[in-house]
Design a protein around this motif. Sequence first.
Motif, mmCIF file in Angstrom:
data_model
loop_
_atom_site.group_PDB
_atom_site.id
_atom_site.type_symbol
_atom_site.label_atom_id
_atom_site.label_comp_id
_atom_site.label_asym_id
_atom_site.label_seq_id
_atom_site.Cartn_x
_atom_site.Cartn_y
_atom_site.Cartn_z
ATOM 1 N N ASP A 152 26.960 -49.013 123.818
ATOM 2 C CA ASP A 152 25.743 -49.832 123.690
ATOM 3 C C ASP A 152 25.629 -50.889 124.778
ATOM 4 O O ASP A 152 25.000 -51.916 124.592
ATOM 5 C CB ASP A 152 25.717 -50.510 122.312
ATOM 6 N N ARG A 153 26.257 -50.626 125.931
ATOM 7 C CA ARG A 153 26.230 -51.623 127.014
ATOM 8 C C ARG A 153 26.418 -50.918 128.350
ATOM 9 O O ARG A 153 27.105 -49.900 128.421
ATOM 10 C CB ARG A 153 27.320 -52.670 126.798
ATOM 11 N N PRO A 154 25.834 -51.464 129.423
ATOM 12 C CA PRO A 154 25.967 -50.811 130.731
ATOM 13 C C PRO A 154 27.304 -51.055 131.411
ATOM 14 O O PRO A 154 27.738 -50.254 132.236
ATOM 15 C CB PRO A 154 24.820 -51.416 131.546
ATOM 16 N N GLY A 158 29.349 -56.056 128.834
ATOM 17 C CA GLY A 158 27.954 -56.199 128.408
ATOM 18 C C GLY A 158 26.997 -55.901 129.529
ATOM 19 O O GLY A 158 27.089 -54.858 130.187
ATOM 20 N N ASP A 159 26.088 -56.844 129.787
ATOM 21 C CA ASP A 159 25.080 -56.626 130.823
ATOM 22 C C ASP A 159 25.590 -56.947 132.228
ATOM 23 O O ASP A 159 24.970 -56.552 133.213
ATOM 24 C CB ASP A 159 23.839 -57.483 130.539
ATOM 25 N N ALA A 160 26.692 -57.679 132.315
ATOM 26 C CA ALA A 160 27.158 -58.163 133.612
ATOM 27 C C ALA A 160 28.372 -57.362 134.104
ATOM 28 O O ALA A 160 29.355 -57.178 133.373
ATOM 29 C CB ALA A 160 27.517 -59.645 133.523
ATOM 30 N N TYR A 161 28.280 -56.905 135.318
ATOM 31 C CA TYR A 161 29.397 -56.269 136.032
ATOM 32 C C TYR A 161 30.471 -57.319 136.285
ATOM 33 O O TYR A 161 30.174 -58.474 136.605
ATOM 34 C CB TYR A 161 28.828 -55.724 137.328
ATOM 35 N N TRP A 191 28.401 -44.936 133.582
ATOM 36 C CA TRP A 191 29.016 -46.187 134.075
ATOM 37 C C TRP A 191 29.653 -45.969 135.440
ATOM 38 O O TRP A 191 29.474 -46.764 136.363
ATOM 39 C CB TRP A 191 30.033 -46.634 133.040
ATOM 40 N N ARG A 194 26.945 -45.748 138.059
ATOM 41 C CA ARG A 194 26.351 -47.055 138.369
ATOM 42 C C ARG A 194 27.232 -47.849 139.331
ATOM 43 O O ARG A 194 26.742 -48.484 140.266
ATOM 44 C CB ARG A 194 26.150 -47.865 137.083
#
Length: 235
Positions: A152-154, A158-161, A191, A194
């Motif tokens: 449930d997250r990129p 979470g949202d931040a690399y 992932w 990305r």
Amino acid sequence: MIDLYFWPTPNGWKISIMLEETGLPYTLKPVDIGAGDQFKPDFLAISPNARMPAIVDHDTPDGPTPVFESGAILLHLAVKSGELMPTTARGRKECLEWLFWQVGNLGPMAGQLSHFVNYAKQVEDTDHGYAHRRYAGEYNRCLGVLERRLADRPFILGDAYSIADIICFPWVLIAKPLGQSLEEFPKVADWRARIKDRPAVRRGVDVGKDFRRQGPHTEAAKKVLFGQTAKSLPA
């Protein structure tokens, strides 16, 4: 300026990627592990474990500061740059959890699997079936842990690399050569893609590409690299 003691392997890529992401200036210091450079006294003074990567940070209040072990180096560089690590207490806690998860699970399991995939038969003509299956299974299990985390997250936090992604990425990048398809891990595959598309990551993986070994290890290199014990370290 940072001296990066390096050989082009997944462990080394973690640090070259981090340096490229942050833009911190560095000088590449190749350490030829097949020639035994990791056992030279000057390098052991920086990395007592006789392993790479390692750095010397020349821009600290305490003067030139050596740092060894990839997790410690990434933490040092994140604090130094003020980048790629959460600033909240909970975020920092989660970052450290996944950093330690990689150095205690994904990294060692993938590294040992790589040995049985790539090198064991070069050293002795023995059936290493159980050892190979053991590490392949553990590597697969670790990918399953990542798959659940990324459901449930990129990114891992979470949202931040972050450095949690950087430390895990190189050993997932080479999943196919290790004999592991990512078809059963679609979130991990997305992932990986990305991160692989990031320009700094591409530059980091290309660092030292001219030093990459072509073909099997020589007999001299095998004697240096395999079967090491405490006696391998100089007195």
